[in-house]
Design a protein around this motif. Structure first.
Motif, PDB file in Angstrom:
ATOM      1  N   HIS A  65      41.009 -40.689  24.130  1.00 11.96           N
ATOM      2  CA  HIS A  65      42.030 -40.110  23.250  1.00 11.96           C
ATOM      3  C   HIS A  65      41.401 -39.272  22.145  1.00 11.96           C
ATOM      4  O   HIS A  65      41.810 -39.330  20.987  1.00 11.96           O
ATOM      5  CB  HIS A  65      42.909 -41.223  22.653  1.00 11.96           C
ATOM      6  N   LYS A  66      40.357 -38.518  22.531  1.00 16.35           N
ATOM      7  CA  LYS A  66      39.647 -37.652  21.581  1.00 16.35           C
ATOM      8  C   LYS A  66      39.141 -38.436  20.367  1.00 16.35           C
ATOM      9  O   LYS A  66      39.041 -37.912  19.247  1.00 16.35           O
ATOM     10  CB  LYS A  66      40.519 -36.485  21.151  1.00 16.35           C
ATOM     11  N   GLU A  95      39.456 -37.085  28.076  1.00 17.85           N
ATOM     12  CA  GLU A  95      39.671 -36.576  26.713  1.00 17.85           C
ATOM     13  C   GLU A  95      38.413 -36.733  25.865  1.00 17.85           C
ATOM     14  O   GLU A  95      38.468 -37.117  24.696  1.00 17.85           O
ATOM     15  CB  GLU A  95      40.880 -37.253  26.059  1.00 17.85           C
ATOM     16  N   ALA A  96      37.273 -36.380  26.472  1.00 17.83           N
ATOM     17  CA  ALA A  96      35.986 -36.508  25.784  1.00 17.83           C
ATOM     18  C   ALA A  96      35.619 -35.260  24.997  1.00 17.83           C
ATOM     19  O   ALA A  96      34.632 -35.281  24.255  1.00 17.83           O
ATOM     20  CB  ALA A  96      34.880 -36.814  26.801  1.00 17.83           C
ATOM     21  N   ASP A  97      36.377 -34.171  25.152  1.00 21.81           N
ATOM     22  CA  ASP A  97      36.111 -32.912  24.455  1.00 21.81           C
ATOM     23  C   ASP A  97      37.318 -32.512  23.616  1.00 21.81           C
ATOM     24  O   ASP A  97      38.441 -32.933  23.880  1.00 21.81           O
ATOM     25  CB  ASP A  97      35.840 -31.777  25.457  1.00 21.81           C
ATOM     26  N   GLY A 105      32.104 -31.451  22.754  1.00 25.99           N
ATOM     27  CA  GLY A 105      32.138 -32.888  23.007  1.00 25.99           C
ATOM     28  C   GLY A 105      32.209 -33.666  21.707  1.00 25.99           C
ATOM     29  O   GLY A 105      31.764 -33.188  20.652  1.00 25.99           O
ATOM     30  N   LEU A 106      32.737 -34.883  21.769  1.00 30.17           N
ATOM     31  CA  LEU A 106      33.055 -35.629  20.556  1.00 30.17           C
ATOM     32  C   LEU A 106      32.118 -36.798  20.267  1.00 30.17           C
ATOM     33  O   LEU A 106      32.182 -37.373  19.176  1.00 30.17           O
ATOM     34  CB  LEU A 106      34.498 -36.155  20.666  1.00 30.17           C
ATOM     35  N   LEU A 107      31.261 -37.153  21.193  1.00 30.87           N
ATOM     36  CA  LEU A 107      30.419 -38.342  21.014  1.00 30.87           C
ATOM     37  C   LEU A 107      29.002 -37.965  20.602  1.00 30.87           C
ATOM     38  O   LEU A 107      28.507 -36.879  20.909  1.00 30.87           O
ATOM     39  CB  LEU A 107      30.374 -39.149  22.315  1.00 30.87           C
ATOM     40  N   ASP A 108      28.348 -38.896  19.928  1.00 29.45           N
ATOM     41  CA  ASP A 108      26.923 -38.777  19.615  1.00 29.45           C
ATOM     42  C   ASP A 108      26.151 -39.275  20.838  1.00 29.45           C
ATOM     43  O   ASP A 108      25.875 -40.469  20.974  1.00 29.45           O
ATOM     44  CB  ASP A 108      26.594 -39.616  18.378  1.00 29.45           C
ATOM     45  N   HIS A 133      37.499 -30.036  31.560  1.00 30.93           N
ATOM     46  CA  HIS A 133      38.862 -30.418  31.189  1.00 30.93           C
ATOM     47  C   HIS A 133      38.878 -31.816  30.571  1.00 30.93           C
ATOM     48  O   HIS A 133      39.806 -32.607  30.803  1.00 30.93           O
ATOM     49  CB  HIS A 133      39.797 -30.359  32.401  1.00 30.93           C
ATOM     50  N   GLY A 134      37.823 -32.119  29.812  1.00 32.00           N
ATOM     51  CA  GLY A 134      37.747 -33.399  29.114  1.00 32.00           C
ATOM     52  C   GLY A 134      37.230 -34.551  29.943  1.00 32.00           C
ATOM     53  O   GLY A 134      37.033 -35.654  29.424  1.00 32.00           O
TER      54      GLY A 134
END
Length: 300
Positions: A65-66, A95-97, A105-108, A133-134
């Motif tokens: 969920h981002k 939903e990783a992006d 991308g949203l994670l470290d 697409h995430g």
């Protein structure tokens, strides 16, 4: 002198903290507390730790969920902690992006690798993205020998990713997907996935992700197209919404039949707040014999 990193709170402590914050009568709050702890204890019992898995691997699917939790807070570190709790060998994320702009991308990822040993499979088309697409794939102690990005029929942008992995215990094809919100789109997307697998080399295969389907078992279920390959797609593993799951939107399917042995929802106290979906994981036996060519052709 370097300060020591604080020890993360235990799942029980997190559950008790949540119990103290929640509203309602004491009986209601105690019911929710027991409901959050017992399923997780049962799930942990079914999955052996990594050194004891033999020819088996643990795979997991998680719509993050981002990185926005049910409390409305953006917290990638919290998502990373839930991924660490899974102790999985392969993880598919949805939903990783970010959805707009450069699709960052949203994670470290370096931090996640240090904590879990999981590394990102290079499925992204953009340099700053985790996935397509995430959809992203993480793997521990293995490498991708073939990667494919799939564009799915859609009324909204949708895709899937496929990676054939060479793991220490054998080869495994992993397909991660996030299907659409419209029933007609899901039916077309399922047919496209099946067509892609039909043209692929036979090997143990898992298809997992957020299928957005809450009506399994009905004759008009859009996922019925997958049944000739994977068998029945009905599920009794509700994963959404995470605080009080009702709908089994997240699925893990396996081929050949018997490859996926155990499926469980990861319902830890932290997972219940980190995203609006709970992760789902499965124990996969890579020693399951493949059908001969004639039988395999008859199943698709």
């Amino acid at each position: 002198m370097t300060a020591e990193k604080p020890t993360p709170p235990s799942p029980l402590r997190l559950a008790l903290t949540e119990f103290a914050r929640e509203r309602g009568t004491t009986r209601q709050r105690l019911g929710r507390l027991v409901d959050s702890i017992l399923p997780q204890a049962a799930a942990d019992f079914l999955f052996p730790p990594a050194p004891e898995r033999g020819a088996k691997v643990v795979v997991a699917s998680y719509n993050i969920h981002k990185c926005v939790g049910t409390d409305g807070r953006f917290d990638p570190e919290r998502i990373a902690e839930v991924i660490a709790e899974l102790d999985a060998d392969v993880v598919c994320l949805q939903e990783a992006d970010r959805r707009i702009g450069l699709r960052n991308g949203l994670l470290d990822l370096p931090g996640l690798e240090r904590r879990t040993g999981l590394t990102l499979v290079p499925v992204a088309a953009r340099p700053a993205s985790h996935g397509w697409h995430g959809n992203a794939i993480l793997v521990r102690q293995g490498e991708a020998i073939r990667i494919k990005r799939l564009t799915l029929p859609h009324a909204e942008p949708r895709g899937a990713v496929m990676a054939e992995l060479d793991l220490p215990v054998g080869k495994l094809r992993v397909v991660g997907a996030h299907l659409g919100l419209l029933r007609r789109s899901r039916a077309q997307q399922a047919a496209t996935l099946l067509q892609t697998l039909d043209r692929s080399e036979p090997m143990p295969t898992v298809l997992m992700g957020d299928f957005n389907e809450w009506r399994p078992g009905r004759p008009d279920c859009p996922l019925a197209a997958l049944e000739p390959f994977f068998g029945p797609v009905h599920s009794n593993h509700p994963s959404f919404p995470s605080r009080r799951p009702i709908f089994a939107l997240d699925r893990i399917l396996g081929w050949p039949h018997g490859t996926v042995e155990t499926i469980a929802v990861h319902a830890s106290p932290l997972a219940r707040v980190a995203s609006d979906h709970l992760p789902i994981k499965a124990l996969v036996d890579l020693s399951t014999p493949l059908p001969n060519a004639d039988v395999a052709a008859a199943t698709v």
